[in-house]
Scaffold this motif. Structure first.
Motif, mmCIF file in Angstrom:
data_model
loop_
_atom_site.group_PDB
_atom_site.id
_atom_site.type_symbol
_atom_site.label_atom_id
_atom_site.label_comp_id
_atom_site.label_asym_id
_atom_site.label_seq_id
_atom_site.Cartn_x
_atom_site.Cartn_y
_atom_site.Cartn_z
ATOM 1 N N ASP A 1 122.229 2.364 65.016
ATOM 2 C CA ASP A 1 121.125 2.067 65.668
ATOM 3 C C ASP A 1 120.682 0.881 64.741
ATOM 4 O O ASP A 1 120.269 1.178 63.815
ATOM 5 C CB ASP A 1 120.015 3.123 65.255
ATOM 6 N N VAL A 2 120.743 -0.657 65.730
ATOM 7 C CA VAL A 2 119.109 -1.274 64.884
ATOM 8 C C VAL A 2 118.363 -0.874 66.022
ATOM 9 O O VAL A 2 118.267 -1.164 67.059
ATOM 10 C CB VAL A 2 120.140 -2.127 66.098
ATOM 11 N N ALA A 3 117.367 -0.939 65.427
ATOM 12 C CA ALA A 3 116.108 -0.117 65.658
ATOM 13 C C ALA A 3 114.902 -1.601 65.404
ATOM 14 O O ALA A 3 115.368 -1.996 64.551
ATOM 15 C CB ALA A 3 115.486 0.913 65.441
ATOM 16 N N ARG A 4 114.067 -1.652 66.136
ATOM 17 C CA ARG A 4 112.545 -2.561 65.607
ATOM 18 C C ARG A 4 112.946 -3.812 65.605
ATOM 19 O O ARG A 4 112.511 -4.371 64.708
ATOM 20 C CB ARG A 4 112.067 -2.377 64.044
ATOM 21 N N ASP B 1 124.384 -9.447 66.346
ATOM 22 C CA ASP B 1 125.630 -9.134 66.128
ATOM 23 C C ASP B 1 125.331 -8.430 64.757
ATOM 24 O O ASP B 1 124.990 -8.533 63.553
ATOM 25 C CB ASP B 1 126.334 -10.222 65.386
ATOM 26 N N VAL B 2 125.975 -6.947 63.836
ATOM 27 C CA VAL B 2 126.482 -6.397 63.101
ATOM 28 C C VAL B 2 127.860 -6.553 62.767
ATOM 29 O O VAL B 2 128.587 -6.280 63.677
ATOM 30 C CB VAL B 2 125.380 -4.916 63.337
ATOM 31 N N VAL B 3 127.434 -6.566 61.521
ATOM 32 C CA VAL B 3 128.831 -6.821 61.034
ATOM 33 C C VAL B 3 128.786 -6.204 59.541
ATOM 34 O O VAL B 3 127.922 -6.740 59.066
ATOM 35 C CB VAL B 3 129.540 -7.833 60.193
ATOM 36 N N ILE B 4 130.102 -4.851 59.359
ATOM 37 C CA ILE B 4 129.483 -4.175 58.054
ATOM 38 C C ILE B 4 130.984 -4.556 57.278
ATOM 39 O O ILE B 4 131.611 -4.374 58.574
ATOM 40 C CB ILE B 4 129.410 -2.336 58.433
ATOM 41 N N ILE C 1 115.087 -12.825 58.193
ATOM 42 C CA ILE C 1 114.758 -11.504 58.436
ATOM 43 C C ILE C 1 114.510 -10.714 57.048
ATOM 44 O O ILE C 1 115.836 -10.190 56.760
ATOM 45 C CB ILE C 1 115.036 -11.061 59.525
ATOM 46 N N ASP D 1 112.334 -5.302 55.767
ATOM 47 C CA ASP D 1 111.587 -4.246 56.039
ATOM 48 C C ASP D 1 111.332 -4.363 56.963
ATOM 49 O O ASP D 1 110.346 -4.124 58.759
ATOM 50 C CB ASP D 1 110.640 -3.991 55.404
ATOM 51 N N GLN D 2 111.319 -5.171 58.108
ATOM 52 C CA GLN D 2 111.523 -6.025 59.539
ATOM 53 C C GLN D 2 112.077 -5.629 60.372
ATOM 54 O O GLN D 2 111.929 -5.932 61.835
ATOM 55 C CB GLN D 2 111.045 -7.443 59.933
ATOM 56 N N ILE D 3 113.287 -4.777 60.010
ATOM 57 C CA ILE D 3 114.767 -4.366 60.804
ATOM 58 C C ILE D 3 114.741 -3.203 60.164
ATOM 59 O O ILE D 3 114.626 -2.685 59.217
ATOM 60 C CB ILE D 3 115.350 -5.083 61.149
ATOM 61 N N ASP D 4 115.067 -2.301 61.219
ATOM 62 C CA ASP D 4 115.817 -0.718 60.777
ATOM 63 C C ASP D 4 117.467 -0.814 61.065
ATOM 64 O O ASP D 4 117.910 -0.837 62.424
ATOM 65 C CB ASP D 4 114.563 0.145 61.558
ATOM 66 N N VAL D 5 118.057 -0.515 61.017
ATOM 67 C CA VAL D 5 119.678 -0.121 61.207
ATOM 68 C C VAL D 5 120.127 0.614 60.915
ATOM 69 O O VAL D 5 119.763 1.728 59.254
ATOM 70 C CB VAL D 5 120.595 -1.448 60.170
ATOM 71 N N ALA D 6 120.083 1.831 61.334
ATOM 72 C CA ALA D 6 120.231 3.578 61.108
ATOM 73 C C ALA D 6 121.416 3.408 61.541
ATOM 74 O O ALA D 6 121.853 3.602 62.023
ATOM 75 C CB ALA D 6 118.648 4.180 61.808
ATOM 76 N N VAL E 1 125.829 -4.856 54.585
ATOM 77 C CA VAL E 1 125.729 -4.688 56.254
ATOM 78 C C VAL E 1 124.490 -5.931 56.991
ATOM 79 O O VAL E 1 124.052 -6.026 56.331
ATOM 80 C CB VAL E 1 124.444 -3.933 56.788
ATOM 81 N N ASP E 2 125.470 -6.774 57.690
ATOM 82 C CA ASP E 2 125.323 -8.354 58.121
ATOM 83 C C ASP E 2 124.301 -7.974 59.314
ATOM 84 O O ASP E 2 125.726 -7.802 59.868
ATOM 85 C CB ASP E 2 125.579 -9.439 57.915
ATOM 86 N N VAL E 3 123.033 -8.412 59.736
ATOM 87 C CA VAL E 3 122.859 -8.483 61.398
ATOM 88 C C VAL E 3 122.155 -9.905 61.394
ATOM 89 O O VAL E 3 121.680 -10.645 60.158
ATOM 90 C CB VAL E 3 121.629 -7.470 60.803
#
Lengths: 146, 146
Positions: free
Chosen positions: A120-123, A137-140, B114, B117-122, B136-138
DNA sequence: GTGTTTGCAAAGTGTTTGCAATTTA
DNA sequence: TAAATTGCAAACACTTTGCAAACAC
């Protein structure tokens, strides 16, 4: 000849690849057809130009490295591929162009898909004024346990 | 001489930079001190080796491009910098090594932070067996409105 | 036939390396 | 003075380009 065997993957017969190229305005040349077959038949994959070139040679497909590069970019331009930035020294191309993210194995340089519903990438923050989001793009990045 | 003016940023006087380098086991040479000042004084920044080299020259700091590369990598190794992969043709280094993510402006090649606290990766997926998550890179890729 | 695509080799770009000279501790 | 660091130029890896020959329509 291997090139004319369109029945390896019944879901994407040879004529479909031709149609697929035509529909995006690319002439179905021998090289583009062969590369498209390597790329799109079977499972989704992450590949570099160099590796695809080697694969092509192993499959007895005569194609120059320059053409591999050109073809990868053309396929990317028309949306058949997606370019992924994980390593500043190499370009990776992904045959999966659905919404998804990646694990990156730092040691080996390999990539693995993370389906969109597994994270989940939220907010998301507002994009800066005058711009809009093209992609997230999310890279783990993972490393081997010691 | 510019090099000896340690009072530009009262929060990080010259002697602090020296200490900072020493504490990570790097000898505070003229080149490393000067580059550290460019990098760490003032606001956080995202920079390439080439750009830092030009900045150094503009500031009359004599340092070779090879040393800029070496220094950026040494600083990254000891955790003073973080390398960001957004563009497969260039390496970017980030002076902000807190937890955070990036906007990437495709057209200009610029980056913007960014805050975490401006983004949620859940709901991160489990890392593949035998590996652990290193980072974890967004990256939110944005393009200019037309 | 006309415009597109290909392959080659050359050029380009960003980065790393070997090694002698210099600097640091 | 011993070990680390630097600068230079050469080497490198990956990628792009110019152009004549080959190909697709």
């Amino acid at each position: 000849m291997a090139l004319m065997n369109s029945e390896t993957n019944p879901k994407r017969p040879f004529s479909d690849v031709i149609e697929r190229l035509r529909s995006v305005g690319l002439r179905p040349t021998r090289q583009r057809l062969a590369l498209a077959k390597l790329l799109f038949e079977g499972v989704d994959r992450h590949i570099t130009a160099e590796k695809l070139h080697i694969e092509a040679q192993e499959a007895s497909i005569r194609v120059s490295l320059a053409t591999v590069y050109n073809t990868l970019h053309q396929f990317t331009d028309v949306g058949l591929l997606r370019e992924i930035a994980v390593d500043s020294s190499r370009s990776y191309f992904d045959t999966n162009n659905s919404d998804h993210h990646h694990f990156f194995f730092e040691e080996s340089g390999d990539l693995a898909d993370i389906e969109d519903d597994q994270i989940d990438v939220a907010r998301l923050p507002e994009p800066p004024a005058g711009t809009h989001i093209e992609r997230v793009d999310v890279v783990i990045r993972v490393i081997e346990d010691k």
